[in-house]
Motif scaffolding. Structure first.
Motif, PDB file in Angstrom:
ATOM      1  N   TYR A 370     -33.666  -5.507 -23.561  1.00 51.49           N
ATOM      2  CA  TYR A 370     -33.933  -6.900 -23.189  1.00 51.49           C
ATOM      3  C   TYR A 370     -32.741  -7.786 -23.552  1.00 51.49           C
ATOM      4  N   ILE A 371     -32.232  -7.586 -24.771  1.00 54.81           N
ATOM      5  CA  ILE A 371     -31.101  -8.396 -25.226  1.00 54.81           C
ATOM      6  C   ILE A 371     -29.875  -8.159 -24.350  1.00 54.81           C
ATOM      7  N   HIS A 372     -29.668  -6.883 -23.958  1.00 55.69           N
ATOM      8  CA  HIS A 372     -28.470  -6.536 -23.193  1.00 55.69           C
ATOM      9  C   HIS A 372     -28.531  -7.054 -21.757  1.00 55.69           C
ATOM     10  N   PHE A 373     -29.692  -6.967 -21.135  1.00 52.43           N
ATOM     11  CA  PHE A 373     -29.803  -7.302 -19.717  1.00 52.43           C
ATOM     12  C   PHE A 373     -30.418  -8.677 -19.450  1.00 52.43           C
ATOM     13  N   SER A 374     -30.853  -9.352 -20.508  1.00 49.92           N
ATOM     14  CA  SER A 374     -31.465 -10.658 -20.307  1.00 49.92           C
ATOM     15  C   SER A 374     -30.453 -11.641 -19.722  1.00 49.92           C
ATOM     16  N   GLU A 375     -30.876 -12.411 -18.778  1.00 50.86           N
ATOM     17  CA  GLU A 375     -30.000 -13.421 -18.172  1.00 50.86           C
ATOM     18  C   GLU A 375     -29.603 -14.484 -19.180  1.00 50.86           C
ATOM     19  N   ASP A 376     -30.458 -14.693 -20.206  1.00 52.21           N
ATOM     20  CA  ASP A 376     -30.160 -15.722 -21.199  1.00 52.21           C
ATOM     21  C   ASP A 376     -29.314 -15.186 -22.339  1.00 52.21           C
ATOM     22  N   GLN A 381     -21.306 -16.747 -31.175  1.00 44.85           N
ATOM     23  CA  GLN A 381     -19.956 -17.239 -31.426  1.00 44.85           C
ATOM     24  C   GLN A 381     -19.432 -16.683 -32.737  1.00 44.85           C
ATOM     25  N   PRO A 382     -18.164 -16.354 -32.785  1.00 44.20           N
ATOM     26  CA  PRO A 382     -17.613 -15.787 -34.017  1.00 44.20           C
ATOM     27  C   PRO A 382     -17.721 -16.765 -35.177  1.00 44.20           C
ATOM     28  N   HIS A 383     -17.973 -16.200 -36.355  1.00 38.55           N
ATOM     29  CA  HIS A 383     -17.987 -16.969 -37.590  1.00 38.55           C
ATOM     30  C   HIS A 383     -17.074 -16.272 -38.583  1.00 38.55           C
ATOM     31  N   HIS A 384     -16.754 -17.007 -39.593  1.00 36.85           N
ATOM     32  CA  HIS A 384     -15.868 -16.419 -40.589  1.00 36.85           C
ATOM     33  C   HIS A 384     -16.569 -15.314 -41.367  1.00 36.85           C
ATOM     34  N   ASN A 385     -17.856 -15.413 -41.539  1.00 37.62           N
ATOM     35  CA  ASN A 385     -18.600 -14.353 -42.209  1.00 37.62           C
ATOM     36  C   ASN A 385     -20.050 -14.397 -41.777  1.00 37.62           C
ATOM     37  N   SER A 386     -20.770 -13.310 -42.112  1.00 39.33           N
ATOM     38  CA  SER A 386     -22.153 -13.180 -41.668  1.00 39.33           C
ATOM     39  C   SER A 386     -23.064 -14.175 -42.360  1.00 39.33           C
ATOM     40  N   THR A 387     -22.720 -14.616 -43.582  1.00 43.17           N
ATOM     41  CA  THR A 387     -23.590 -15.579 -44.261  1.00 43.17           C
ATOM     42  C   THR A 387     -23.563 -16.922 -43.568  1.00 43.17           C
ATOM     43  N   GLN A 388     -22.404 -17.291 -42.960  1.00 44.02           N
ATOM     44  CA  GLN A 388     -22.341 -18.537 -42.200  1.00 44.02           C
ATOM     45  C   GLN A 388     -23.257 -18.448 -40.981  1.00 44.02           C
ATOM     46  N   THR A 469     -23.379  -8.725 -40.246  1.00 47.30           N
ATOM     47  CA  THR A 469     -21.971  -8.551 -39.894  1.00 47.30           C
ATOM     48  C   THR A 469     -21.837  -7.924 -38.511  1.00 47.30           C
ATOM     49  N   VAL A 470     -22.655  -6.906 -38.245  1.00 46.79           N
ATOM     50  CA  VAL A 470     -22.633  -6.252 -36.930  1.00 46.79           C
ATOM     51  C   VAL A 470     -23.116  -7.215 -35.854  1.00 46.79           C
ATOM     52  N   TYR A 474     -20.995  -7.960 -32.640  1.00 47.39           N
ATOM     53  CA  TYR A 474     -21.366  -7.298 -31.388  1.00 47.39           C
ATOM     54  C   TYR A 474     -22.678  -7.807 -30.778  1.00 47.39           C
ATOM     55  N   GLY A 475     -23.420  -8.639 -31.486  1.00 52.87           N
ATOM     56  CA  GLY A 475     -24.709  -9.090 -30.991  1.00 52.87           C
ATOM     57  C   GLY A 475     -25.839  -8.188 -31.461  1.00 52.87           C
ATOM     58  N   LEU A 476     -27.065  -8.578 -31.139  1.00 57.34           N
ATOM     59  CA  LEU A 476     -28.242  -7.849 -31.586  1.00 57.34           C
ATOM     60  C   LEU A 476     -28.429  -6.510 -30.876  1.00 57.34           C
ATOM     61  N   PHE A 477     -27.828  -6.351 -29.708  1.00 61.42           N
ATOM     62  CA  PHE A 477     -28.026  -5.129 -28.928  1.00 61.42           C
ATOM     63  C   PHE A 477     -27.641  -3.883 -29.713  1.00 61.42           C
ATOM     64  N   VAL A 478     -26.509  -3.922 -30.407  1.00 62.52           N
ATOM     65  CA  VAL A 478     -25.992  -2.734 -31.099  1.00 62.52           C
ATOM     66  C   VAL A 478     -26.901  -2.292 -32.239  1.00 62.52           C
ATOM     67  N   PRO A 479     -27.281  -3.162 -33.193  1.00 64.85           N
ATOM     68  CA  PRO A 479     -28.136  -2.669 -34.272  1.00 64.85           C
ATOM     69  C   PRO A 479     -29.496  -2.173 -33.797  1.00 64.85           C
ATOM     70  N   PHE A 480     -30.100  -2.841 -32.808  1.00 64.09           N
ATOM     71  CA  PHE A 480     -31.405  -2.379 -32.351  1.00 64.09           C
ATOM     72  C   PHE A 480     -31.306  -1.060 -31.598  1.00 64.09           C
ATOM     73  N   LEU A 481     -30.212  -0.845 -30.883  1.00 64.75           N
ATOM     74  CA  LEU A 481     -30.013   0.454 -30.246  1.00 64.75           C
ATOM     75  C   LEU A 481     -29.820   1.538 -31.306  1.00 64.75           C
ATOM     76  N   PHE A 482     -29.109   1.223 -32.365  1.00 65.81           N
ATOM     77  CA  PHE A 482     -28.937   2.160 -33.476  1.00 65.81           C
ATOM     78  C   PHE A 482     -30.278   2.493 -34.111  1.00 65.81           C
ATOM     79  N   PHE A 483     -31.130   1.476 -34.314  1.00 66.37           N
ATOM     80  CA  PHE A 483     -32.449   1.717 -34.902  1.00 66.37           C
ATOM     81  C   PHE A 483     -33.287   2.620 -33.996  1.00 66.37           C
ATOM     82  N   ALA A 484     -33.146   2.469 -32.677  1.00 63.22           N
ATOM     83  CA  ALA A 484     -33.878   3.330 -31.748  1.00 63.22           C
ATOM     84  C   ALA A 484     -33.449   4.786 -31.895  1.00 63.22           C
TER      85      ALA A 484
END
Length: 523
Positions: A370-376, A381-388, A469-470, A474-484
């Motif tokens: 859904y995340i990968h193919f969703s039109e929305d 946007q890049p941030h200096h770190n994941s906590t930001q 950080t991931v 790379y967006g949410l697509f990568v970690p959720f695909l890894f979890f699958a």
């Protein structure tokens, strides 16, 4: 024996009075109903003391669930605190959420040694010390360092209980009820989280810390009157205490001495464990299975999903008010673990593990697609770190109108997340705890359970820290695909490595690993 006599006597007296279905008589269905009611009532009375002992112990898991999600209701207040000493920056927010897992890992190591040195019950009772101290420090916090210290202390308490409560509950339980009693630690932990979320709707964050003291102190008082594990007492040569413990748990009128003899024979067959014994499949196979299960459990991503649930919803354009959303999540988890407890001794452990892995695979894959193919969908946007990134997402407004997403498809992330949590809670959540206490050999049970807890929470810390950080890169697509992918690995691991322990005594399970082929114990 006594229950069977009562049932037979009532059946005979009932049938001798009037013919079944005759005029003015009672139908056979009524007789069966009365017999079942008598059976259930007598079983409940026979196990009453066992249930009380289990309830006293699992209050520690209630506190575990409560303390783990404490940050959920506290972080929003601290981000906007008027007290500059308590207002958190980006790094402090991340550490406030994750440092707890390091405390749990340290507590697991402590429990590893205390389990075999002081015993399961005393280890649980000792966890009250860091728990009470941690809540007191957080409730009276005048600076961020006190909040972090409180999180570490409550994490240590959680690690100690995680290493000892499942073992204690398993060792005092009867085989026929050990499955659902073994689910009680997970059920009470989820109920503790639900209680925190519910109280967080109305209580100030300092009073939430005060509320956390109550189950801890109640646990401490009740356990003073409960017996220790018969297995532990026998292993320490305290046979008379073990017999008194079994008599109290099973009832003095039962044949508890037969169970005592089985435990004693099993312990004598093991002897003292040494480093060379770890090369024996009897020891290393169950230890490897439990450690890998706890590792794979955390690799499914359940901890970062729960910790970053609101940011995940923000990024997938499905928004609910954060406090109500948390209550929904906790309620779904609670329903799932109750279902697992109900069917665990009927369907078996492996069936629920397969179901759990399959549901989590489908939902994580659906989420990633859904995340990968969703039109929305758009890359963050890049941030200096994941906590930001975490802080920015936490501060986003909860408005579905701002997402631009329309239609039923926008509910896919919410439904997928609910299925992930449901799937985890019905299998890989409670059953990994139960199997840890069932298949570990008694000689290594205390230390190995602590090792499992330590591995589990160090993995949770790493996955939770790496997750954002991931996502940032790379967006949410990568970690959720890894979890699958991990869920597929879990299904294969269950099929190949995990034994079915439904209805088996602990001694029979140990015999399976000793012989490598059979659960039966030769008299």
């Amino acid at each position: 024996m006594g229950i069977e006599v009562v049932i037979e006597a009532r059946q005979e007296s009932s049938s001798s009075r009037k013919p079944a279905g005759g005029p003015g008589g009672r139908s056979r269905g009524d007789q069966v109903g009365r017999v079942r009611a008598v059976l259930v009532g007598d079983l409940a009375r026979a196990n009453a003391k066992l249930y009380l002992a289990v309830f006293s112990a699992v209050l520690g898991n209630f506190n575990f669930g409560f303390s783990m999600v404490y940050t959920s209701s506290v972080i929003p207040h601290l981000l906007n605190s008027t007290n500059p000493n308590l207002r958190m920056n980006n790094a402090q927010v991340a550490w406030f959420g994750s440092v707890y897992t390091l405390g749990v890992a340290f507590g697991g190591i402590s429990g590893m040694f205390l389990n075999d040195w002081l015993g399961r019950k005393l280890c649980i009772m000792m966890s009250a010390v860091p728990s009470v101290a941690g809540y007191a420090v957080m409730g009276s916090a005048q600076g961020v360092w006190m909040l972090l210290l409180g999180r570490i202390l409550t994490g240590i308490a959680a690690g100690m209980t995680s290493a000892s409560i499942p073992v204690y509950v398993s060792e005092i339980s009867k085989p026929e009820v050990r499955g659902w009693l073994g689910s009680c630690p997970q059920i009470t932990a989820v109920f503790g989280a639900l209680s925190l979320y519910a109280l967080g709707l109305g209580l100030p964050w300092r009073w939430l810390a005060v509320a956390g003291e109550v189950p801890t102190l109640l646990m401490l008082v009740l356990l003073c009157f409960m017996p220790d594990s018969p297995c532990f007492l026998i292993s320490k040569g305290r046979a008379e205490e073990a017999q008194r413990s079994l008599a109290w748990l099973r009832g003095a009128e039962t044949d508890y001495m037969r169970e005592f003899a089985e435990i004693d024979r099993s312990i004598k067959a093991q002897g003292k464990i040494s480093c060379t014994d770890l090369r024996n499949p009897f020891y290393y196979r169950p230890v490897l299975i439990t450690v890998l299960m706890r590792f794979l459990q955390q690799m499914t991503g359940i901890t970062p999903i729960l910790v970053y649930l609101e940011p995940i919803f923000n990024m997938t354009k499905v928004i609910l008010p954060g406090d109500y959303d948390a209550v929904i999540v906790a309620f779904v988890r609670l329903v799932a673990v109750i279902i697992a407890a109900t069917f665990m001794d009927k369907a078996g452990r492996k069936i629920l593990l397969f179901l759990s892995g399959f549901l989590m695979f489908l939902s994580t894959l659906t989420m990633s697609l859904y995340i990968h193919f969703s039109e929305d969908h758009s890359q963050p946007q890049p941030h200096h770190n994941s906590t930001q990134l975490l802080t920015d997402l936490l501060s986003q407004p909860h408005s579905m109108l701002s997402t631009g997403g329309q239609g039923l498809l926008t509910w896919i992330p919410l439904i997928s997340t609910m299925v992930i949590i449901f799937g985890y809670a019905v299998g890989w959540g409670p059953i990994t705890w139960l199997l840890m206490s069932e298949i570990l050999p008694l000689g290594a049970r205390g230390m190995a359970s602590g090792l499992c807890v330590t591995v589990s929470w160090i993995t949770a810390f790493v996955v939770t820290e790496v997750f954002m950080t991931v996502v940032n890169a790379y967006g949410l697509f990568v970690p959720f695909l890894f979890f699958a992918v991990v869920c597929v690995v879990n299904i294969i691991f269950t099929a190949v490595c995990v034994p079915e322990t439904k209805g088996r005594s602990l001694e029979e399970i140990e015999n399976y690993f000793r012989t490598g082929c059979t659960f039966s114990i030769d008299e």
